[in-house]
Design an enzyme around this catalytic site. Structure first.
Site, PDB file in Angstrom:
ATOM      1  N   GLU A   1      74.759  72.041  60.141  1.00 59.09           N
ATOM      2  CA  GLU A   1      73.894  72.439  59.012  1.00 59.09           C
ATOM      3  C   GLU A   1      74.741  72.575  57.743  1.00 59.09           C
ATOM      4  O   GLU A   1      74.319  72.163  56.660  1.00 59.09           O
ATOM      5  CB  GLU A   1      73.213  73.768  59.385  1.00 59.09           C
ATOM      6  CG  GLU A   1      71.994  74.115  58.590  1.00 59.09           C
ATOM      7  CD  GLU A   1      70.916  73.034  58.598  1.00 59.09           C
ATOM      8  OE1 GLU A   1      70.480  72.681  57.493  1.00 59.09           O
ATOM      9  OE2 GLU A   1      70.536  72.547  59.678  1.00 59.09           O
TER      10      GLU A   1
ATOM     11  N   ALA B   1      72.689  69.092  70.777  1.00 60.20           N
ATOM     12  CA  ALA B   1      71.936  70.328  70.962  1.00 60.20           C
ATOM     13  C   ALA B   1      71.705  70.535  72.460  1.00 60.20           C
ATOM     14  O   ALA B   1      71.673  69.576  73.234  1.00 60.20           O
ATOM     15  CB  ALA B   1      70.603  70.222  70.220  1.00 60.20           C
TER      16      ALA B   1
ATOM     17  N   SER C   1      70.328  68.445  61.954  1.00 59.78           N
ATOM     18  CA  SER C   1      71.776  68.563  62.180  1.00 59.78           C
ATOM     19  C   SER C   1      72.178  67.929  63.509  1.00 59.78           C
ATOM     20  O   SER C   1      73.362  67.657  63.724  1.00 59.78           O
ATOM     21  CB  SER C   1      72.221  70.030  62.131  1.00 59.78           C
ATOM     22  OG  SER C   1      71.649  70.766  63.188  1.00 59.78           O
ATOM     23  N   HIS C   2      71.211  67.700  64.405  1.00 57.38           N
ATOM     24  CA  HIS C   2      71.527  67.078  65.702  1.00 57.38           C
ATOM     25  C   HIS C   2      70.665  65.849  65.969  1.00 57.38           C
ATOM     26  O   HIS C   2      70.443  65.471  67.107  1.00 57.38           O
ATOM     27  CB  HIS C   2      71.454  68.118  66.828  1.00 57.38           C
ATOM     28  CG  HIS C   2      72.600  69.083  66.745  1.00 57.38           C
ATOM     29  ND1 HIS C   2      72.606  70.115  65.826  1.00 57.38           N
ATOM     30  CD2 HIS C   2      73.794  69.122  67.376  1.00 57.38           C
ATOM     31  CE1 HIS C   2      73.751  70.768  65.918  1.00 57.38           C
ATOM     32  NE2 HIS C   2      74.494  70.198  66.846  1.00 57.38           N
TER      33      HIS C   2
ATOM     34  N   LEU D   1      57.333  82.622  68.386  1.00 57.06           N
ATOM     35  CA  LEU D   1      58.259  82.422  69.496  1.00 57.06           C
ATOM     36  C   LEU D   1      59.284  81.368  69.115  1.00 57.06           C
ATOM     37  O   LEU D   1      58.936  80.379  68.439  1.00 57.06           O
ATOM     38  CB  LEU D   1      57.513  81.930  70.741  1.00 57.06           C
ATOM     39  CG  LEU D   1      56.509  82.884  71.371  1.00 57.06           C
ATOM     40  CD1 LEU D   1      55.864  82.219  72.594  1.00 57.06           C
ATOM     41  CD2 LEU D   1      57.190  84.187  71.780  1.00 57.06           C
TER      42      LEU D   1
ATOM     43  N   ARG E   1      59.663  73.927  66.685  1.00 54.11           N
ATOM     44  CA  ARG E   1      60.051  72.620  67.246  1.00 54.11           C
ATOM     45  C   ARG E   1      58.852  71.909  67.843  1.00 54.11           C
ATOM     46  O   ARG E   1      58.678  70.710  67.688  1.00 54.11           O
ATOM     47  CB  ARG E   1      61.120  72.817  68.334  1.00 54.11           C
ATOM     48  CG  ARG E   1      62.520  72.662  67.833  1.00 54.11           C
ATOM     49  CD  ARG E   1      63.568  72.625  68.923  1.00 54.11           C
ATOM     50  NE  ARG E   1      63.328  73.404  70.100  1.00 54.11           N
ATOM     51  CZ  ARG E   1      62.913  72.918  71.265  1.00 54.11           C
ATOM     52  NH1 ARG E   1      62.681  71.640  71.404  1.00 54.11           N
ATOM     53  NH2 ARG E   1      62.738  73.709  72.308  1.00 54.11           N
TER      54      ARG E   1
ATOM     55  N   ALA F   1      73.338  78.488  67.938  1.00 52.47           N
ATOM     56  CA  ALA F   1      74.769  78.715  67.829  1.00 52.47           C
ATOM     57  C   ALA F   1      75.013  80.217  67.760  1.00 52.47           C
ATOM     58  O   ALA F   1      74.167  80.975  67.270  1.00 52.47           O
ATOM     59  CB  ALA F   1      75.290  78.040  66.562  1.00 52.47           C
TER      60      ALA F   1
HETATM   61  P1  NDP Z   1      68.855  78.133  64.340  1.00 44.91           P
HETATM   62  O1  NDP Z   1      69.579  79.243  63.663  1.00 44.91           O
HETATM   63  O2  NDP Z   1      67.941  77.283  63.581  1.00 44.91           O
HETATM   64  O3  NDP Z   1      68.112  78.817  65.591  1.00 44.91           O
HETATM   65  C1  NDP Z   1      67.644  78.086  66.563  1.00 44.91           C
HETATM   66  C2  NDP Z   1      66.812  78.889  67.547  1.00 44.91           C
HETATM   67  O4  NDP Z   1      66.216  80.066  67.000  1.00 44.91           O
HETATM   68  C3  NDP Z   1      65.689  77.986  67.956  1.00 44.91           C
HETATM   69  O5  NDP Z   1      65.359  78.252  69.287  1.00 44.91           O
HETATM   70  C4  NDP Z   1      64.614  78.399  66.947  1.00 44.91           C
HETATM   71  O6  NDP Z   1      63.326  78.002  67.339  1.00 44.91           O
HETATM   72  C5  NDP Z   1      64.781  79.884  66.934  1.00 44.91           C
HETATM   73  N1  NDP Z   1      64.280  80.474  65.693  1.00 44.91           N
HETATM   74  C6  NDP Z   1      64.651  80.180  64.431  1.00 44.91           C
HETATM   75  N2  NDP Z   1      63.971  80.938  63.548  1.00 44.91           N
HETATM   76  C7  NDP Z   1      63.131  81.711  64.267  1.00 44.91           C
HETATM   77  C8  NDP Z   1      62.153  82.690  63.919  1.00 44.91           C
HETATM   78  N3  NDP Z   1      61.926  83.044  62.670  1.00 44.91           N
HETATM   79  N4  NDP Z   1      61.476  83.287  64.927  1.00 44.91           N
HETATM   80  C9  NDP Z   1      61.714  82.961  66.207  1.00 44.91           C
HETATM   81  N5  NDP Z   1      62.623  82.035  66.594  1.00 44.91           N
HETATM   82  C10 NDP Z   1      63.321  81.428  65.633  1.00 44.91           C
HETATM   83  O7  NDP Z   1      69.861  77.085  65.061  1.00 44.91           O
HETATM   84  P2  NDP Z   1      71.428  76.955  65.010  1.00 44.91           P
HETATM   85  O8  NDP Z   1      71.832  76.482  63.676  1.00 44.91           O
HETATM   86  O9  NDP Z   1      72.053  78.203  65.508  1.00 44.91           O
HETATM   87  O10 NDP Z   1      71.634  75.783  66.109  1.00 44.91           O
HETATM   88  C11 NDP Z   1      71.002  74.534  65.949  1.00 44.91           C
HETATM   89  C12 NDP Z   1      71.359  73.611  67.073  1.00 44.91           C
HETATM   90  O11 NDP Z   1      72.734  73.308  67.036  1.00 44.91           O
HETATM   91  C13 NDP Z   1      71.095  74.150  68.477  1.00 44.91           C
HETATM   92  O12 NDP Z   1      70.198  73.254  69.097  1.00 44.91           O
HETATM   93  C14 NDP Z   1      72.436  74.125  69.173  1.00 44.91           C
HETATM   94  O13 NDP Z   1      72.415  73.716  70.536  1.00 44.91           O
HETATM   95  C15 NDP Z   1      73.191  73.107  68.355  1.00 44.91           C
HETATM   96  N6  NDP Z   1      74.619  73.355  68.448  1.00 44.91           N
HETATM   97  C16 NDP Z   1      75.382  72.618  69.316  1.00 44.91           C
HETATM   98  C17 NDP Z   1      76.727  72.871  69.445  1.00 44.91           C
HETATM   99  C18 NDP Z   1      77.584  72.139  70.413  1.00 44.91           C
HETATM  100  O14 NDP Z   1      78.757  72.461  70.532  1.00 44.91           O
HETATM  101  N7  NDP Z   1      77.110  71.176  71.150  1.00 44.91           N
HETATM  102  C19 NDP Z   1      77.387  73.900  68.644  1.00 44.91           C
HETATM  103  C20 NDP Z   1      76.489  74.637  67.805  1.00 44.91           C
HETATM  104  C21 NDP Z   1      75.157  74.372  67.709  1.00 44.91           C
HETATM  105  P3  NDP Z   1      62.713  76.674  66.639  1.00 44.91           P
HETATM  106  O15 NDP Z   1      63.567  75.549  67.122  1.00 44.91           O
HETATM  107  O16 NDP Z   1      61.299  76.616  67.072  1.00 44.91           O
HETATM  108  O17 NDP Z   1      62.856  76.884  65.157  1.00 44.91           O
HETATM  109  O1  PYC Z   2      76.766  71.936  64.704  1.00 38.97           O
HETATM  110  O2  PYC Z   2      78.250  73.456  65.266  1.00 38.97           O
HETATM  111  C1  PYC Z   2      77.699  72.359  65.413  1.00 38.97           C
HETATM  112  C2  PYC Z   2      78.137  71.505  66.520  1.00 38.97           C
HETATM  113  C3  PYC Z   2      79.330  71.485  67.146  1.00 38.97           C
HETATM  114  C4  PYC Z   2      79.275  70.537  68.112  1.00 38.97           C
HETATM  115  C5  PYC Z   2      78.049  70.005  68.056  1.00 38.97           C
HETATM  116  N1  PYC Z   2      77.356  70.602  67.088  1.00 38.97           N
END
Ligand code: NDP
Ligand code: PYC
Length: 340
Positions: free
Chosen positions: A188, A123, A47-48, A305, A310, A180
Site C-alpha cells: 500500500e 495475500a 496492493s496484491h 464484518l 471484499r 498485516a
Molecule cells: P487492511 O488494513 O486493509 O485490513 C485487512 C483486513 O481488515 C481485511 O480482512 C478487511 O476486510 C478488514 N477490515 C478493514 N477495515 C475494516 C473495517 N472497518 N471493519 C471491519 N473489518 C475491516 O489490510 P493490510 O494492509 O493489513 O493487508 C492487506 C493484504 O496484504 C492482506 O491480504 C495480507 O495478506 C497482505 N500481506 C501479505 C504479506 C506477505 O508477506 N505475503 C505481508 C503483508 C500483507 P475487507 O477485506 O472486507 O476490507
Molecule cells: O505488502 O507488506 C506487503 C507484502 C510483503 C510481501 C507481500 N506483501
C-alpha cells in the site's frame, strides 16, 4: 484518455498468465500465481493484484526465486504436512499441499502445514478461503522482510507479517480476515509512492526515526506495527511460529538473504486447520449456527464484518470487471518486454 482500463476477470487472468510466461515462470507457477493476482483485483486489493506482476518479474530477474521449482510434499507426522517449495513462489507450494492438509485435518481434527523454502508476495485470504470451502477453520501466518520497527523502537526487526483467519458460515461468504501486523501492507505504501501521494504519518518513520508522510522516506526508514505493543507482539509471534518453529527464516534473515536485490521475502509459511467435527462430531452444525448470533450482533448495530467489503467488491467485479491503472499496465509491459 482515462487513466484506467476496464478489464473482465478473464482478461485479468489472461494478462497475468501471459506476463508471467514472458518473465519465465513454468506453467504450474503461472497458473497458481496468476490466480492470486486475479483474486486481488477482483476483491479490490490493489496492493496484491496485478501490481504484483512487477514484484514477481523483479524476483525472477534478480534470481531471488526459482521460476520452475517443483515443490516436494512430505508428511513428517500424521497431523503435519510439509511442502518444500524448492525456492519457488508460495502459491504452487500451497496448492501442492492443500489436499493433504485437508485430509490430515479430517483424520486428526487438527493439522498444520509448513511451506518451506518459498518466496512470498501474496495475500493470505485466498488460502484460508480455500480451506474454509472444505468446511475447516483455518489460520495462516508468514514473515516477510525486516521492514517494521517494534513498538518503542525505530529500527526494522519484523516483517509486515500477515495473519489470516477463516471460519465457515452458512451461505456463500465465510468470515475471513487477513491483515498485516504493520499499520498497513508495504504494498500500500509502494502504491502511494508510485502515485506520488502522501501517507498518514502513523504508518512509519523516516531513517532518522521521525514520523513521515513521505512514502519513499518511510520505505527507506521503518514501518510501524498496528496497535502499538499488541501488534508488535503478534508480529513477533508470526516471526517465531512461521520462522524457527518450522525451520525457516525470520524476516531479518530473509532480508539478509536477499542481499540488496529487493526481491520478495524468502522463507516459510505456517497454515493451521481445524475440523469443527473434531471436537463436536454430529453437533458441529448446531454449534456453528450459534456463532451466527455474534455476527448478527456485529452487523445489527451497523458495524461491518471483515471480508464484507471484499465480497461486495467481488460481486461488482464479477459483473462489471475491474478498472486497472493504465500507467501500471504500461510499466508491467515494459518490464515483461525487457525480460523477453
Ligand atoms: P487492511 O488494513 O486493509 O485490513 C485487512 C483486513 O481488515 C481485511 O480482512 C478487511 O476486510 C478488514 N477490515 C478493514 N477495515 C475494516 C473495517 N472497518 N471493519 C471491519 N473489518 C475491516 O489490510 P493490510 O494492509 O493489513 O493487508 C492487506 C493484504 O496484504 C492482506 O491480504 C495480507 O495478506 C497482505 N500481506 C501479505 C504479506 C506477505 O508477506 N505475503 C505481508 C503483508 C500483507 P475487507 O477485506 O472486507 O476490507
Ligand atoms: O505488502 O507488506 C506487503 C507484502 C510483503 C510481501 C507481500 N506483501
Amino acid at each position: 484518455m482515462s487513466d484506467t482500463v476496464r478489464m473482465t476477470l478473464d482478461e485479468v487472468r489472461d494478462y497475468a498468465r501471459a506476463t508471467l510466461r514472458r518473465v519465465g515462470l513454468s506453467e504450474p507457477h503461472v497458473v497458481a500465481v496468476a490466480e492470486t493476482m486475479v483474486a486481488g483485483e477482483r476483491d479490490g486489493c490493489g496492493s496484491h493484484g496485478l501490481y504484483r506482476l512487477l514484484v514477481a518479474a523483479h524476483s525472477v530477474a534478480s534470481g531471488v526465486v526459482v521460476p520452475d521449482a517443483v515443490p516436494v510434499l512430505s508428511r513428517p507426522k500424521p497431523a503435519l504436512v510439509r511442502v518444500d517449495g524448492q525456492g519457488g513462489f508460495a502459491q504452487l507450494a500451497f496448492e501442492t499441499g492443500r489436499e493433504a492438509l485437508v485430509e490430515a485435518t479430517r483424520a486428526n481434527g487438527i493439522a498444520a502445514m509448513a511451506l518451506n523454502n518459498i518466496v512470498h508476495f501474496a495475500a493470505l485470504w485466498p488460502e484460508v478461503e480455500a480451506l474454509v470451502a472444505d468446511g475447516l477453520v483455518a489460520l495462516a501466518f508468514t514473515p516477510s522482510h525486516a521492514w517494521v520497527a517494534p513498538a518503542g523502537g525505530t529500527k526494522p526487526v519484523f516483517g509486515t507479517n500477515p495473519i489470516a483467519f477463516g471460519w465457515p458460515r452458512p451461505g456463500p461468504n465465510p468470515f475471513v480476515f487477513d491483515f498485516a501486523t504493520s499499520m498497513v501492507a508495504r504494498g500500500e505504501i509502494e502504491l502511494h509512492r508510485r502515485a506520488g501521494k502522501a501517507i498518514p504519518t502513523d504508518w512509519g518513520i523516516d531513517a532518522d526515526g521521525n514520523p513521515s508522510a513521505d512514502a519513499q522516506a518511510v520505505l527507506a526508514g521503518a514501518m510501524r506495527t498496528f496497535g502499538g505493543h499488541k501488534g508488535s507482539a503478534l508480529a513477533a509471534m508470526v516471526e517465531l511460529i512461521a520462522g524457527p518453529l518450522i525451520g525457516d527464516l525470520t524476516s531479518a534473515e530473509s532480508i539478509a538473504r536477499d542481499a540488496g536485490r529487493k526481491g520478495s521475502p524468502i522463507g516459510g509459511e505456517l497454515i493451521l486447520a481445524i475440523d469443527p467435527a473434531g471436537f463436536l462430531g454430529d453437533a458441529a452444525a448446531d454449534h456453528l449456527a450459534r456463532a451466527e448470533a455474534m455476527f448478527e450482533a456485529i452487523e445489527g448495530q451497523g458495524a461491518r464484518l471483515p471480508g464484507s467489503r471484499r465480497h461486495a467488491a467481488r460481486a461488482v467485479s464479477e459483473r462489471e470487471g475491474v478498472r486497472v491503472s493504465r500507467a501500471l499496465l504500461t510499466d508491467i509491459d515494459a518490464v515483461a518486454g525487457k525480460a523477453k
